[in-house]
Design an enzyme around this catalytic site. Structure first.
Site, PDB file in Angstrom:
ATOM      1  N   GLU A 163       0.844  -1.192   0.000  1.00 47.15           N
ATOM      2  CA  GLU A 163       0.000   0.000   0.000  1.00 47.15           C
ATOM      3  C   GLU A 163       0.875   1.236   0.000  1.00 47.15           C
ATOM      4  O   GLU A 163       1.958   1.251   0.612  1.00 47.15           O
ATOM      5  CB  GLU A 163      -0.922  -0.012   1.237  1.00 47.15           C
ATOM      6  N   HIS A 164       0.433   2.256  -0.707  1.00 49.20           N
ATOM      7  CA  HIS A 164       1.136   3.535  -0.674  1.00 49.20           C
ATOM      8  C   HIS A 164       0.941   4.207   0.686  1.00 49.20           C
ATOM      9  O   HIS A 164      -0.193   4.288   1.170  1.00 49.20           O
ATOM     10  CB  HIS A 164       0.582   4.481  -1.749  1.00 49.20           C
ATOM     11  N   TYR A 193      -5.201   4.215  -0.426  1.00 49.96           N
ATOM     12  CA  TYR A 193      -6.382   3.474  -0.907  1.00 49.96           C
ATOM     13  C   TYR A 193      -6.051   2.716  -2.183  1.00 49.96           C
ATOM     14  O   TYR A 193      -6.880   2.590  -3.080  1.00 49.96           O
ATOM     15  CB  TYR A 193      -7.580   4.410  -1.109  1.00 49.96           C
ATOM     16  N   HIS A 194      -4.812   2.186  -2.255  1.00 52.75           N
ATOM     17  CA  HIS A 194      -4.339   1.480  -3.430  1.00 52.75           C
ATOM     18  C   HIS A 194      -3.805   0.091  -3.071  1.00 52.75           C
ATOM     19  O   HIS A 194      -2.947  -0.430  -3.782  1.00 52.75           O
ATOM     20  CB  HIS A 194      -3.216   2.277  -4.106  1.00 52.75           C
ATOM     21  N   ALA A 195      -4.256  -0.508  -1.998  1.00 45.36           N
ATOM     22  CA  ALA A 195      -3.667  -1.773  -1.551  1.00 45.36           C
ATOM     23  C   ALA A 195      -3.853  -2.873  -2.596  1.00 45.36           C
ATOM     24  O   ALA A 195      -4.889  -2.970  -3.260  1.00 45.36           O
ATOM     25  CB  ALA A 195      -4.289  -2.198  -0.225  1.00 45.36           C
TER      26      ALA A 195
END
Length: 533
Positions: free
Chosen positions: A291-292, A470-472
């Site tokens: 994740e970021h 919110y990019h997991a």
């Protein structure tokens, strides 16, 4: 008991694409299941309505993480809870990644996912306002537009970026070089284009496509090593559906591994601790998550520019909404960030390794699970994160009860690469805002403030005042090894008739926001599913 050829669990980005593509064959029956409700909330169509949607538990799931960072804070990871899933509540920035990302995915032992296979998918999907080219599509179902405008503050941001040697571009997806430009977004005529809007609603009247909302799937039904259906609850009524061909999990990086584990597919130790019997030992389910970690900088402006004055009061918000309703424009018609940049944290790199997003407003300190609020005094916001993090987290069940929360370990910044790249990317923010003509607009840095100077201080500030991207991805990752959760055709190892199609199958992060890549992944997967039928 109702039977379908295909059961798709999750009506987010991937699920909507799959429902569209698989139901094209009139002789194939498809059931699309969504735990949330219909996407009738009027704010879904308003691009900058996303902040209210993210704070509303009727349109978004709020998943608490483990405590992390120096303050041991708990973060809420938010996901869409409606038709369209997170594409109905996200910031709408459209990035694709580039050749090196997809060729790296194929190079890990995943044939069929290289750039030569994926570029035609993107061009088939896109209806790009800049028109068709070798790298863009036009006439597809997903409209892509530019956030370009004439805001003087944002024009100075672009000029400052050009002053640092970054190429100003109309289309940030065109080339993989240091560049800055107005973001491309899934917006058309001032209205959000969610996956439901682009792919599901246009085909909703197909008699062979059934959509079940308010339906929580609790378990994949297994029979002699094959997935034959799902069990769950619809409006508190027990339901069971049977699949004659495949069950396809498209519930996302958090919900998909949860459902696999609840069905007995996962790490035997995790399952035993949760009181779930082992059907298929698969230790990497829920592991390998990336994740970021978003690093946030805010600046006070010397002039009354940007949106703060307008959007910080109920009266101003009403004014902005009135403008939007009258013209389809104004600040409510923009994506979450107006300008994006792709930069190298070290000059010797062959491609950018960090991403910036800039918006002409600044935020009050966030409240967990609440809507975003802006400051009263004029400000500007910039975030940065490593494009391809290699720190890893986990998402694991804690109980056999499907309503029990997941144990989410974000795994932020556990590698030296991620810590160093994040600190260097943050310093690039300061360089950008210290470059004319933008520098003349800046009074001071308000967050995190000048006290964050060393790598350690910057990383601590990012853990304290940053956020999830919110990019997991990666909790059911594809790969050639027997231990990999799915194979290159996204079939779950050890179970016939079960496939995963969502961000959880990605073992590496595409370079940028993930909604575009997941759209293309599902489009490509639909071809594989039909070929395998």
């Amino acid at each position: 008991m109702t039977r379908f050829d295909y059961i798709i669990v999750g009506a987010g980005t991937a699920g909507c694409v799959l429902a569209n593509r698989l139901s094209r064959d009139a002789g194939t029956t498809v059931l699309l299941i969504e735990a949330g409700d219909h996407d009738t909330n009027p704010l879904i169509t308003v691009p900058r309505g996303f902040s209210e949607l993210l704070g509303d538990t009727t349109t978004a799931w709020h998943h608490p993480t483990r405590p992390f960072g120096p303050a041991r804070q708990v973060e809420q990871w938010v996901r869409g809870k409606t038709l369209g899933g997170s594409s109905a509540v996200n910031g709408m920035v459209y990035n694709r990644g580039h050749r090196a990302d997809y060729d790296a995915l194929a190079g890990l032992g995943n044939p069929g996912w290289g750039w030569d296979e994926m570029l035609p998918v993107f061009t088939a999907i896109e209806d790009h306002e800049l028109g068709a080219s070798e790298l863009r599509g036009a006439g597809g179902p997903l409209h892509i537009s530019s956030a370009a405008g004439d805001d003087p503050l944002l024009e100075d941001v672009l000029a400052a970026g050009a002053g640092l040697g970054w190429r100003r571009t109309r289309d940030p997806n065109e080339a993989d070089e240091e560049r800055i430009g107005y973001a491309m977004a899934t917006i058309r005529d001032g209205r959000r284009v969610s996956a439901a809007h682009a792919f599901l609603h246009p085909v909703a009247d197909r008699p062979n496509l059934t959509v079940a909302v308010r339906t929580a799937v609790d378990e994949v039904v297994l029979d002699d090593g094959r997935a034959v259906g799902v069990r769950g609850r619809q409006d508190d009524r027990d339901v069971e559906y049977r699949a004659t061909r495949e069950v396809i999990l498209s519930a996302g990086t958090l919900a998909t591994p949860k459902l696999l584990q609840l069905s007995g597919i996962g790490d035997p130790e995790v399952l035993a601790d949760a009181g779930v019997g082992v059907a298929v030992p698969s230790p990497r389910v829920g592991a390998g998550m990336r994740e970021h970690r978003v690093f946030t900088a805010q600046f006070r402006l010397t002039e009354d520019l940007g949106y703060n004055r307008l959007l910080s009061t109920p009266e101003g918000q009403q004014q902005a909404m009135a403008e939007y309703q009258a013209t389809g424009g104004g600040p409510m018609a923009a994506p979450s960030f107006d300008v994006i940049g792709f930069v190298k944290t070290r000059p010797e790199l062959d491609r950018p390794d960090a991403q910036l997003h800039i918006a002409p407003f600044s935020m009050l300190p966030p409240e967990p699970g609440a809507a975003i609020e802006v400051e009263r005094d004029p400000g500007v916001l910039c975030i940065a994160y490593p494009l391809r993090p290699d720190s890893r987290g986990t998402a694991r069940i804690t109980s056999a009860d499907p309503d029990a929360p997941l144990d989410i370990d974000p795994g932020y910044l556990t590698t030296e690469h991620d810590r160093t790249t994040s600190a260097d990317a943050f310093r690039i923010i300061r360089r950008l805002f210290g470059t004319e003509p933008l520098a003349a607009r800046i009074e001071r840095e308000t967050a995190p403030g000048p006290q964050a100077r060393t790598d350690e201080q910057i990383v601590e500030a990012g853990l304290l005042g940053g956020s999830a991207g919110y990019h997991a991805i990666g909790t059911a990752a594809m790969g050639p090894a027997d231990a990999d959760v799915v194979d290159s055709r996204l079939r779950v190892r050890g179970v016939a008739g079960l496939r995963v199609v969502d961000a959880s199958v990605l073992p590496i992060m595409p370079s940028g926001n993930t909604n575009g890549p997941i759209t293309a992944l599902a489009w490509r997967a639909a071809d594989m599913i039909r070929d395998d039928a």
